[in-house]
Design a protein around this motif. Structure first.
Motif, PDB file in Angstrom:
ATOM      1  N   ASP A  54      71.410  45.312  26.881  1.00 21.17           N
ATOM      2  CA  ASP A  54      71.786  43.995  26.950  1.00 21.17           C
ATOM      3  C   ASP A  54      70.820  43.281  28.063  1.00 21.17           C
ATOM      4  O   ASP A  54      70.985  41.999  28.138  1.00 21.17           O
ATOM      5  CB  ASP A  54      73.217  43.647  27.389  1.00 21.17           C
ATOM      6  N   GLU A  65      77.561  48.932  24.268  1.00 22.29           N
ATOM      7  CA  GLU A  65      78.778  48.480  23.783  1.00 22.29           C
ATOM      8  C   GLU A  65      78.648  47.508  22.415  1.00 22.29           C
ATOM      9  O   GLU A  65      77.780  46.671  22.149  1.00 22.29           O
ATOM     10  CB  GLU A  65      79.061  47.198  25.092  1.00 22.29           C
ATOM     11  N   PRO A 104      68.121  38.663  21.380  1.00 24.89           N
ATOM     12  CA  PRO A 104      69.386  38.481  20.804  1.00 24.89           C
ATOM     13  C   PRO A 104      69.237  38.256  19.298  1.00 24.89           C
ATOM     14  O   PRO A 104      69.980  38.603  18.494  1.00 24.89           O
ATOM     15  CB  PRO A 104      70.134  37.271  21.227  1.00 24.89           C
ATOM     16  N   LEU A 105      68.184  37.631  18.853  1.00 27.21           N
ATOM     17  CA  LEU A 105      68.102  37.290  17.401  1.00 27.21           C
ATOM     18  C   LEU A 105      67.706  38.313  16.509  1.00 27.21           C
ATOM     19  O   LEU A 105      68.098  38.620  15.585  1.00 27.21           O
ATOM     20  CB  LEU A 105      66.985  35.977  17.219  1.00 27.21           C
ATOM     21  N   THR A 127      71.093  40.667  16.514  1.00 26.36           N
ATOM     22  CA  THR A 127      71.854  40.163  15.525  1.00 26.36           C
ATOM     23  C   THR A 127      71.602  40.497  14.069  1.00 26.36           C
ATOM     24  O   THR A 127      72.314  40.653  13.263  1.00 26.36           O
ATOM     25  CB  THR A 127      72.322  38.898  15.833  1.00 26.36           C
ATOM     26  N   ALA A 128      70.110  40.390  13.962  1.00 26.86           N
ATOM     27  CA  ALA A 128      69.737  40.486  12.703  1.00 26.86           C
ATOM     28  C   ALA A 128      69.854  41.916  12.118  1.00 26.86           C
ATOM     29  O   ALA A 128      70.423  42.332  10.984  1.00 26.86           O
ATOM     30  CB  ALA A 128      68.315  40.191  12.596  1.00 26.86           C
ATOM     31  N   GLY A 152      73.389  42.449  11.384  1.00 28.92           N
ATOM     32  CA  GLY A 152      73.647  41.970  10.027  1.00 28.92           C
ATOM     33  C   GLY A 152      72.818  42.611   8.898  1.00 28.92           C
ATOM     34  O   GLY A 152      72.907  42.090   7.774  1.00 28.92           O
ATOM     35  N   LEU A 182      73.329  44.076  18.363  1.00 27.52           N
ATOM     36  CA  LEU A 182      74.218  43.142  18.873  1.00 27.52           C
ATOM     37  C   LEU A 182      75.310  42.605  18.024  1.00 27.52           C
ATOM     38  O   LEU A 182      75.078  41.892  17.030  1.00 27.52           O
ATOM     39  CB  LEU A 182      73.439  41.920  19.618  1.00 27.52           C
ATOM     40  N   THR A 183      76.485  43.051  18.302  1.00 28.07           N
ATOM     41  CA  THR A 183      77.665  42.813  17.312  1.00 28.07           C
ATOM     42  C   THR A 183      78.699  42.073  17.963  1.00 28.07           C
ATOM     43  O   THR A 183      78.598  41.798  19.278  1.00 28.07           O
ATOM     44  CB  THR A 183      78.343  44.224  16.960  1.00 28.07           C
ATOM     45  N   LYS A 184      79.665  41.531  17.160  1.00 28.80           N
ATOM     46  CA  LYS A 184      80.751  40.681  17.841  1.00 28.80           C
ATOM     47  C   LYS A 184      81.550  41.760  18.585  1.00 28.80           C
ATOM     48  O   LYS A 184      82.101  41.066  19.717  1.00 28.80           O
ATOM     49  CB  LYS A 184      81.591  40.383  16.488  1.00 28.80           C
ATOM     50  N   TYR A 198      80.413  43.663  21.032  1.00 27.96           N
ATOM     51  CA  TYR A 198      79.391  43.338  22.427  1.00 27.96           C
ATOM     52  C   TYR A 198      80.391  42.116  22.982  1.00 27.96           C
ATOM     53  O   TYR A 198      80.692  42.267  24.159  1.00 27.96           O
ATOM     54  CB  TYR A 198      78.319  43.302  22.253  1.00 27.96           C
ATOM     55  N   VAL A 199      80.464  40.958  22.141  1.00 28.09           N
ATOM     56  CA  VAL A 199      80.938  39.985  23.106  1.00 28.09           C
ATOM     57  C   VAL A 199      82.698  39.901  23.043  1.00 28.09           C
ATOM     58  O   VAL A 199      83.220  39.629  24.296  1.00 28.09           O
ATOM     59  CB  VAL A 199      80.954  38.764  21.873  1.00 28.09           C
ATOM     60  N   GLU A 200      83.298  40.711  22.501  1.00 27.16           N
ATOM     61  CA  GLU A 200      84.757  40.973  22.554  1.00 27.16           C
ATOM     62  C   GLU A 200      84.916  42.001  23.842  1.00 27.16           C
ATOM     63  O   GLU A 200      85.659  41.559  24.716  1.00 27.16           O
ATOM     64  CB  GLU A 200      85.085  41.789  21.419  1.00 27.16           C
ATOM     65  N   ASN A 236      83.012  42.355  26.362  1.00 28.35           N
ATOM     66  CA  ASN A 236      82.477  41.639  27.836  1.00 28.35           C
ATOM     67  C   ASN A 236      83.351  40.363  27.975  1.00 28.35           C
ATOM     68  O   ASN A 236      83.025  39.998  28.917  1.00 28.35           O
ATOM     69  CB  ASN A 236      81.130  41.587  27.493  1.00 28.35           C
TER      70      ASN A 236
END
Lengths: 414, 414
Positions: free
Chosen positions: A233, A286, A316-317, A320-321, A324, A401-403, A405-407, A409
């Motif tokens: 990250d 993560e 991050p772009l 995330t690509a 996805g 970078l997935t959802k 990771y956000v969850e 952290n």
């Protein structure tokens, strides 16, 4: 706190043999977690030499300060290592420094050595005072139970985990002059993993007999192409610690120079082991579902190649690509462009896996979206960029970078 | 493609008055989107001067190259602006350069000016060839319909949106010497927004009469404290363009020097308008639910303060903590430490809102978790850091990192 094991975890953990001169034990000190081990205590035979590479953070943890000072003594013996998870003892001010001193005192008594021969690493929450009195009794008990048994290594790797979803271990057996030596390594880290440092915590143990300055040179060089090439990250921890302990029990003939040809195989095995451990960290990034290797060639020099590779790996772009499964090479162009290193848009070529998607500053005329999309569906993806400028090259590892990771952290503390 | 309007959007859009010398029209050219406008055509009266600040990417878009060249001519007139959304015409090689030339030719014919007096900006997907023949007829029709009407400004801001969830407009009315002048600005951008540049696209129009070098100096200075202080994801676009057009229709007496006191109010209004537009970009950060102001004081100098503020604002761990409404100041310490600028752990103080959470290198003794948590539940949060070293200060804006950011960017192309 508990997350499913990363889909990128190796199918099985390697079995690590004993390292002569090293004994281990783990325990539950109740630092933060319940119903799991959170302390690793390693006892090292007299004569053990140590080397270390630490975070470049301007706000290092109290334990990092302690290790730097202890190593400063150069040829001083290393006799014990204490690692706790759950609390990083970072940004804890005077109380943090006292906690480290108390830990070294308790560990020194348990290991029958001086406090200055004890190395300490802590990982977990930043800013919470660490109650080192919890180590009282625990470390003495560990010292009584410590053994060189193979099972201890897996337990050791597990005791130092925080948001890790699997323990990280690697081993090598290699000739060093007239002796066969063993190299065992463990690592932890899943977030706050970033360039220009060692990762959060990693420890390598060997029975080789090598002087401390040589160990330090080998470790610093090895870190450059392994842990310093991993990013999850882009966030650099306050506690990053990579240490190498050599007990000397293999009894190989003395080697004094980095140029000694007898050192080559050992150095290569160490580098290789460090890369394996570093990759395991990226595999447990993560929320990770994809392991991404970014390979840059044709840069003006190696440093530029490394910075461009890190710019791609930290975007991050781009990440995330990848999450996805989108072969969005335009974002790779963006990341090359923002790195600030020499780049000529009209010479750039980009591959996803073996599919060349862009060449000479535009989409490859033979570009096949279906083929590129198939690459993106794989769990392990290589993004290759050729700058067409010079001979500089670099290779780094990251994850998507997935959802998750956000969850992970968004609710780590609570 | 369609996402709910950001909860941080202003409750209502401002009404922009006409700017004498500026006429606008929007159209559907069918570049990429269906059932929405995707082209803005602005006609500028003879005598209009222009200034621009562009991306520092090493891989700029063909339109950025074009504008830089057109501005290079210095006191050349600006007579038209074409902006399309849906396709960035970046990394499109020779075809991209041809598309820009073709666009300028079509626009020049429609506006009855030379192609070199046409400015162009494109935003959207990178790497896809832009079919500029789609502008044929469309721009001539726009020229026929273009008017200075107030409604045109809201439509203009809407036509240049990509992943934006609301149009971004701001206006100021200010005295310039012997005349009252108007400043109208529009902006777009929600992702690929990062430090050290202008944001994706922003255009400011005024009827002031000022020479091009003065406009350029004012714009470059204003960008430093506005768009260069916004970050959504640390990713620098290939297409970032901030332009200022001055038609001269206000007929104010000539001003030749940046030090002319008659310029002060205008310069302040421009700076203020740029900050408002830049904040609107942060408020529409992809997936944003919180607007975060990062204020750094006590740094060794302003540059160091800016880098530390950006390190905090770009940290995925800080941004996910904000998303999780977690007063995790340990991650702020981490981000200060990794910035690479002078910092003394034991002098650091940190506030969330008005709640001081850390002082002198440790948790504030009076720290109240409940009070800090209450701050984190607000939609607008200020994170303040004092380094205790010198007089350097900086202020930047960002947003939180949510699962929606991952979702938006995991399927942008598909």
């Amino acid at each position: 706190m508990s997350h499913p094991v990363s889909p990128l975890a190796p199918p099985r953990q390697p079995d690590l043999p004993p390292v002569p001169g090293v004994r281990l034990a783990t325990a539950q000190a109740g630092i933060r977690y319940r119903d799991r081990t959170d302390v690793l205590f390693v006892l090292l035979d007299p004569g053990t030499r140590a080397a270390g590479v630490f975070t470049r953070s301007k706000c290092p943890s109290a334990a990092v300060d302690w290790c730097r000072e202890a190593l400063g003594a150069g040829e001083a013996e290393a006799r014990a290592l204490v690692v706790n998870s759950g609390n990083a003892n970072a940004f804890t001010g005077l109380r943090g420094r006292e906690a480290v001193r108390l830990t070294a005192g308790i560990a020194g008594q348990a290991a029958a050595c001086a406090p200055g021969q004890v190395f300490i690493a802590s990982t977990g929450v930043i800013g919470e005072p660490l109650d080192a009195t919890k180590f009282e009794g625990v470390l003495a008990d560990c010292a009584g139970r410590a053994d060189p048994g193979a099972a201890g290594w897996a337990q050791a790797a597990r005791a130092i985990m925080t948001t890790d979803t699997f323990p990280k271990l690697a081993t090598r057996r290699v000739r060093l002059g007239d002796a066969e030596v063993t190299l065992n390594g463990i690592a932890k880290g899943a977030g706050m993993i970033a360039p220009d440092m060692a990762t959060m915590l990693s420890f390598v143990f060997t029975d080789a007999a090598l002087p401390a300055p040589l160990l330090q040179a080998l470790l610093a060089r090895g870190a450059q192409t392994s842990f310093n090439c991993v990013t999850v990250d882009g966030d650099t921890s306050t506690s990053d610690t990579l240490m190498l302990f050599a007990t000397g029990r293999a009894g190989n003939a003395a080697i004094a120079s980095l140029d000694d040809p007898r050192l080559a195989a050992f150095a290569a095995a160490l580098d290789d082991l460090l890369v394996e451990l570093a990759q395991l960290v990226a595999r447990d990034g993560e929320g990770a579902r994809k392991l991404v290797t970014v390979a840059v060639t044709g840069a003006s020099d190696d440093r530029a190649a490394h910075r461009i590779a890190m710019s791609i790996a930290n975007s991050p772009l781009v990440k995330t690509a990848v999450a996805g499964e989108d072969a969005n090479w335009g974002r790779v162009v963006m990341a090359v462009g923002k790195a600030g290193e020499p780049a000529d848009r009209d010479r750039l070529a980009i591959w996803f896996g073996d599919v060349r998607v862009a060449a000479e500053g535009a989409r490859d005329p033979a570009y096949d979206e279906a083929a590129a999309s198939a690459v993106m569906r794989e769990p392990e993806i290589t993004i290759r960029v050729d700058l067409g400028l010079g001979g500089g090259a670099a290779r780094v590892w990251t994850c998507d970078l997935t959802k998750a990771y956000v969850e992970i952290n968004g609710d780590y503390r609570s």
